[in-house]
Design an enzyme around this catalytic site. Structure first.
Site, PDB file in Angstrom:
ATOM      1  N   LYS A 303      -0.386 -12.359  -2.286  1.00 44.36           N
ATOM      2  CA  LYS A 303      -0.175 -10.965  -2.652  1.00 44.36           C
ATOM      3  C   LYS A 303       0.424 -10.230  -1.468  1.00 44.36           C
ATOM      4  CE  LYS A 303      -2.736  -6.663  -3.474  1.00 44.36           C
ATOM      5  NZ  LYS A 303      -4.062  -6.035  -3.635  1.00 44.36           N
ATOM      6  N   GLU A 352      -9.811   6.567  -1.648  1.00 41.42           N
ATOM      7  CA  GLU A 352     -10.338   5.311  -1.108  1.00 41.42           C
ATOM      8  C   GLU A 352     -10.866   5.490   0.310  1.00 41.42           C
ATOM      9  OE1 GLU A 352      -8.843   0.659  -0.506  1.00 41.42           O
ATOM     10  OE2 GLU A 352      -7.484   2.190  -1.256  1.00 41.42           O
TER      11      GLU A 352
END
Length: 548
Positions: A303, A352
């Site tokens: 990824k 976040e």
């Protein structure tokens, strides 16, 4: 555990030399306290000569006579300690403060300082407002977090603290190190913000969540208990009397000064004229997505998180406080931050957090996997099912969570992760989210900056495996992320603190704004869908800057 600090005596007769100077301009040795704009001297509230104890002040002042006596005593003790040890000593003095609105104070006082921070936490509801610098903690290159951590540990090894601190009014203990870290070390061309900049503010105000008002009463009309703290670093040849005058003047400036209504402050009308350039261009960025997925299928990495920039130029400087207020109003449940440094402002509203440490409990958040919000409740529910049921998204999310568990496991006796992941719905997108937490082992000395170093950047910000993904980004992304996808927050001297992941953010420099967004790519990622996702992630900042 931190070395116990010295406490200043309750009172000390202040000498005549504590009378305020003729102007508020700080000496060149501390430019962070000097006004950042040309302010007519008559508009600034100079600290007046002290009257006798118990007498009323000639006019409103941030510090009364006993405050000034106690502050001076604290600074004198720090000066004595510095002469004795031969090295600079941090002095920190505190008093309770009723706080109406942290953003109001920040909006006023940021005009008069070259360095400031606003932090409003979604996790405990607390605020930090800070101005000026008592000490800078710099870091460069791949060791930037380690350098800052070492400098902070040395500075707070033996501080001198005074005044009347009340730990119940704010999270954290004593003076803070505030600021942030870039996503990656700057390349040869440099960057507009340092690789790392944490600093001890000359003035800091901390508070917990605002008190709820009575029915029909705005929350800003109900004072919230807060702590005002003044910090200074005294060298062996430092002058505590002069430092006391400068700090008292800074407190008056930040807490009492009101801008002249005639000042022509920048504004950002809705629909303001502007030009916008995508960096790289949309089709070039989509081609980068294809190259990344080709590399993933070839086994280079699993990824990678690819970002892009939207650079906007307007006719007049952006209204930074207005943007912050719009971010707060339109993005509930996010942590709002703004860092003013060297003429630029880095601001954002992030959902976040990277890591939090409180009472030896470590909290991290895995936020990976994104789908848009739906135009109707039925569409929104369909997107949520896609988020929850997709094996690809679930695997991407699991990689992040496992990395967090591993990082906390090195220092924590017990590490747990929420199951199953929950869906976090924001204004424009929804994410898959898992909270991870652990309890520090009894013999662990790890603190907040240790965890920042271990965790940053997580697979949700860079990719997996980390080194391979970051290497590909350095060679191919072609973007100066600066502090985007970096870490912004604060640390105290006991190892507690909070750091957010600096996404949904922008860097403002006068009439120029760089807006950033990125998305995680895996083998079957579609360039058109990924581009659309970045557009959705840019939308909150586009709205905040009134450039829709």
């Amino acid at each position: 555990m931190a070395t116990p600090s010295l406490t200043a005596p309750d009172s000390l007769t202040a000498p005549d030399s504590l009378t305020a100077p003729d102007s508020l301009t700080a000496p060149a040795a501390d430019p962070a306290i000097a006004p950042a704009v040309a302010v007519p001297a008559a508009t600034l509230p100079l600290t007046p000569p002290l009257g006798a104890p118990g007498e009323p002040a000639p006019y409103d002042r941030a510090l009364d006579h006993r405050d000034l006596e106690s502050l001076l005593a604290t600074l004198r003790l720090a000066s004595d300690r510095a002469r004795h040890t031969g090295r600079p000593t941090l002095a920190s003095w505190a008093k309770p403060l009723p706080l109406h609105c942290a953003v109001d104070i920040w909006q006023r006082a940021r005009l008069l300082t070259t360095r400031s921070l606003l932090w409003q936490s979604a996790w405990d509801g607390g605020s930090v407002v800070a101005f000026g610098s008592a000490h800078d903690l710099d870091g460069h290159g791949s060791d930037r977090v380690e350098s800052v951590r070492g400098g902070w540990a040395e500075l707070v090894r033996d501080p001198v603290c005074g005044g009347a601190a009340d730990p119940s009014t704010a999270s954290g203990v004593g003076p803070l190190a505030i600021g942030g870290f870039a996503f990656a070390a700057a390349g040869p061309a440099g960057s507009r913000l340092p690789d790392a900049l944490m600093w001890v503010p000359a003035l800091q105000i901390r508070s917990l969540a605002p008190a709820p008002g009575a029915a029909g009463t705005p929350v800003t009309e109900v004072p919230t208990p807060a702590e005002l703290r003044l910090n200074a670093t005294l060298s062996p040849d430092g002058d505590p009397e002069q430092t006391a005058k400068e700090l008292a003047a800074l407190a008056d400036t930040c807490l009492l000064w009101e801008p002249d209504p005639a000042w022509d402050l920048p504004t950002a009308p809705a629909g303001r004229a502007h030009t916008a350039v995508e960096l790289p261009a949309a089709e070039d960025w989509k081609e980068l997505v294809r190259r990344a997925t080709d590399r993933i299928r070839a086994g280079g990495f699993e990824k990678v998180v690819l970002a892009r920039e939207l650079r906007v130029t307007a006719a007049t400087p952006f209204d930074v406080p207005g943007a912050v207020r719009r971010l707060r109003a339109a993005n509930p449940g996010t942590t709002v931050f703004a860092v003013d440094h060297d003429g630029c402002t880095f601001l954002g509203a992030t959902p976040e957090y990277l890591v939090r440490v409180e009472d030896r409990t470590v909290h991290a958040l895995g936020l990976a996997g994104t789908t848009p919000r739906g135009a109707t409740p039925e569409q929104d529910e369909a997107h949520e099912r896609e988020l929850v049921d997709s094996p690809k998204i679930q695997h991407e999310h699991d990689v992040v969570v496992q990395m967090l568990r591993d990082a906390l496991g090195d220092s924590c006796a017990d590490v747990d992760a929420e199951t199953p992941p929950r869906v976090v719905k924001l204004a424009n997108v929804q994410h898959l989210s898992t909270k991870v937490h652990g309890r520090l082992a009894e013999d662990s000395p790890a603190g907040i900056l240790d965890f920042v170093e271990r965790l940053h950047p997580t697979p949700a910000l860079g990719g997996h495996p980390r080194e391979a993904a970051l290497s590909w980004l350095a060679d191919n992304e072609g973007l100066d992320r600066s502090w985007y996808a970096g870490a912004v927050g604060w640390a105290d001297r006991t190892g507690q603190g909070q750091f957010a992941v600096a996404i949904r953010s922008a860097l403002l420099d006068g009439p120029t704004a760089s807006l950033y967004a990125g998305c995680g790519l895996v083998a079957d990622s579609d360039p058109e869908a990924e581009y659309a996702e970045t557009c959705a992630k840019l939308r909150p900042m586009v709205h905040a800057l009134a450039i829709e």
